[in-house]
Enzyme design. Sequence first.
Site, short mmCIF file in Angstrom:
data_model
loop_
_atom_site.label_atom_id
_atom_site.label_comp_id
_atom_site.label_asym_id
_atom_site.label_seq_id
_atom_site.Cartn_x
_atom_site.Cartn_y
_atom_site.Cartn_z
N ARG A 82 17.82 46.16 72.57
CA ARG A 82 17.34 46.33 73.94
C ARG A 82 15.95 46.95 73.96
O ARG A 82 15.10 46.61 74.80
CB ARG A 82 18.32 47.20 74.72
CG ARG A 82 17.99 47.37 76.20
CD ARG A 82 19.19 47.94 76.94
NE ARG A 82 18.92 48.12 78.35
CZ ARG A 82 18.63 49.30 78.91
NH1 ARG A 82 18.58 50.39 78.17
NH2 ARG A 82 18.41 49.39 80.21
N HIS A 86 12.76 45.41 75.95
CA HIS A 86 12.01 46.15 76.95
C HIS A 86 10.56 46.36 76.53
O HIS A 86 9.68 46.51 77.38
CB HIS A 86 12.69 47.49 77.26
CG HIS A 86 13.86 47.35 78.17
ND1 HIS A 86 14.11 48.24 79.20
CD2 HIS A 86 14.86 46.44 78.22
CE1 HIS A 86 15.22 47.87 79.85
NE2 HIS A 86 15.69 46.78 79.26
N SER A 96 4.46 49.63 72.70
CA SER A 96 4.03 50.58 73.73
C SER A 96 5.18 51.43 74.27
O SER A 96 4.97 52.58 74.66
CB SER A 96 3.35 49.83 74.88
OG SER A 96 4.21 48.83 75.42
N ASN A 114 13.85 52.08 82.20
CA ASN A 114 13.99 52.76 80.91
C ASN A 114 14.52 54.18 81.00
O ASN A 114 15.14 54.69 80.06
CB ASN A 114 12.64 52.80 80.19
CG ASN A 114 12.08 51.42 79.91
OD1 ASN A 114 12.82 50.47 79.71
ND2 ASN A 114 10.76 51.31 79.91
N HIS A 214 24.39 40.80 75.37
CA HIS A 214 25.37 41.68 76.01
C HIS A 214 26.77 41.51 75.43
O HIS A 214 27.73 42.04 75.96
CB HIS A 214 25.39 41.46 77.53
CG HIS A 214 24.22 42.07 78.23
ND1 HIS A 214 24.04 42.01 79.59
CD2 HIS A 214 23.15 42.76 77.75
CE1 HIS A 214 22.91 42.62 79.92
NE2 HIS A 214 22.36 43.07 78.82
#
Length: 339
Positions: A82, A86, A96, A114, A214
Amino acid sequence: MSTTPHSSSFPTKMGITTSHTPKNVVIFVLALQLVFLLMGSSSAQLSTSFYSKTCPKLLPIVRSGVQSAIAKETRMGASLLRLHFHDCFVNGCDGSILLDDTATFRGEQTAPPNNRSVRGFDVIKAIKSSVEKACPGVVSCADILTLTAHDSVNILGGPTWEVKLGRRDSKTASFSAASSGVIPPPSSTLANLINRFSAKGLSTKDMVALSGAHTIGLARCTSFRNRIYNESNIDASFAKLRQRSCPRRGGNDNLAPLDVATPKFFDNYYYKNLLNQKGLLHSDQVLHNGGSTDSLVEQYSKNDKIFDADFVTAMIKMGDIQPLTGSKGEIRKVCSKPN
């Protein structure tokens, strides 16, 4: 590599220095310049062998770190996957998301998608430390994050693939970009999912395949409370099961598995759950709710090999989103702060 020749009888980079240069020489030099141009562009591309000479032990070092982390906590595999997702969806796969906030800088970690949700930073830190000992100043945090996503999937029973490497690290991060909706929330409609992924160059098939991530991991009560209490396209017994640990009020951080059947194994049961209206998040169940993606969900539920193949294709495409290459960005010494 410079394309400017040493001899004055050849063209300069943009023009001819002498009017009497033979035509065949001009053609030759223009062709040579084109070759150099192509060489320059190809060297800036990602490659599966990028560190083969500069850090030959990279892959086993990273895999060992991921295996150790998953042995301590199975959920960490899903967290690392994940984290990569993201990262890539906000200004590309540039590491980043790993940059910590400072007194004068607000990064992506506290943005709504987040905040108190993304995790795995200590694992990346430990792996980066091991990599730095073997190959100081060579491997980017963005590439380490990409490798941990692959290793997490594979260690938990999913497919393997050759990971393209050569990304460099950003020198900054963007709270506003991470907060702008580019990362689809768990309340997303099917149209929003399709649009958000399309904006990153990912097809609807890619989106449905990547949603299969998932099949591992846990979600917080706050992300599925509305679904288990207020939605009708949900199996009644499944809703009651989830309500036991997710009350109408309070318990926001209580956790439940995204895949009720095999939560610690990467497989295609996520899609089988959707056929039985046992998708935990609203954004899960919309993939099979009378819409355009129903047939894909049904196909993946029946054929795990097709799912694995499409998942791999989508992961490689996601890893290709806006990488910093060549002289752009930097190779961070510590993943949580710029050099």
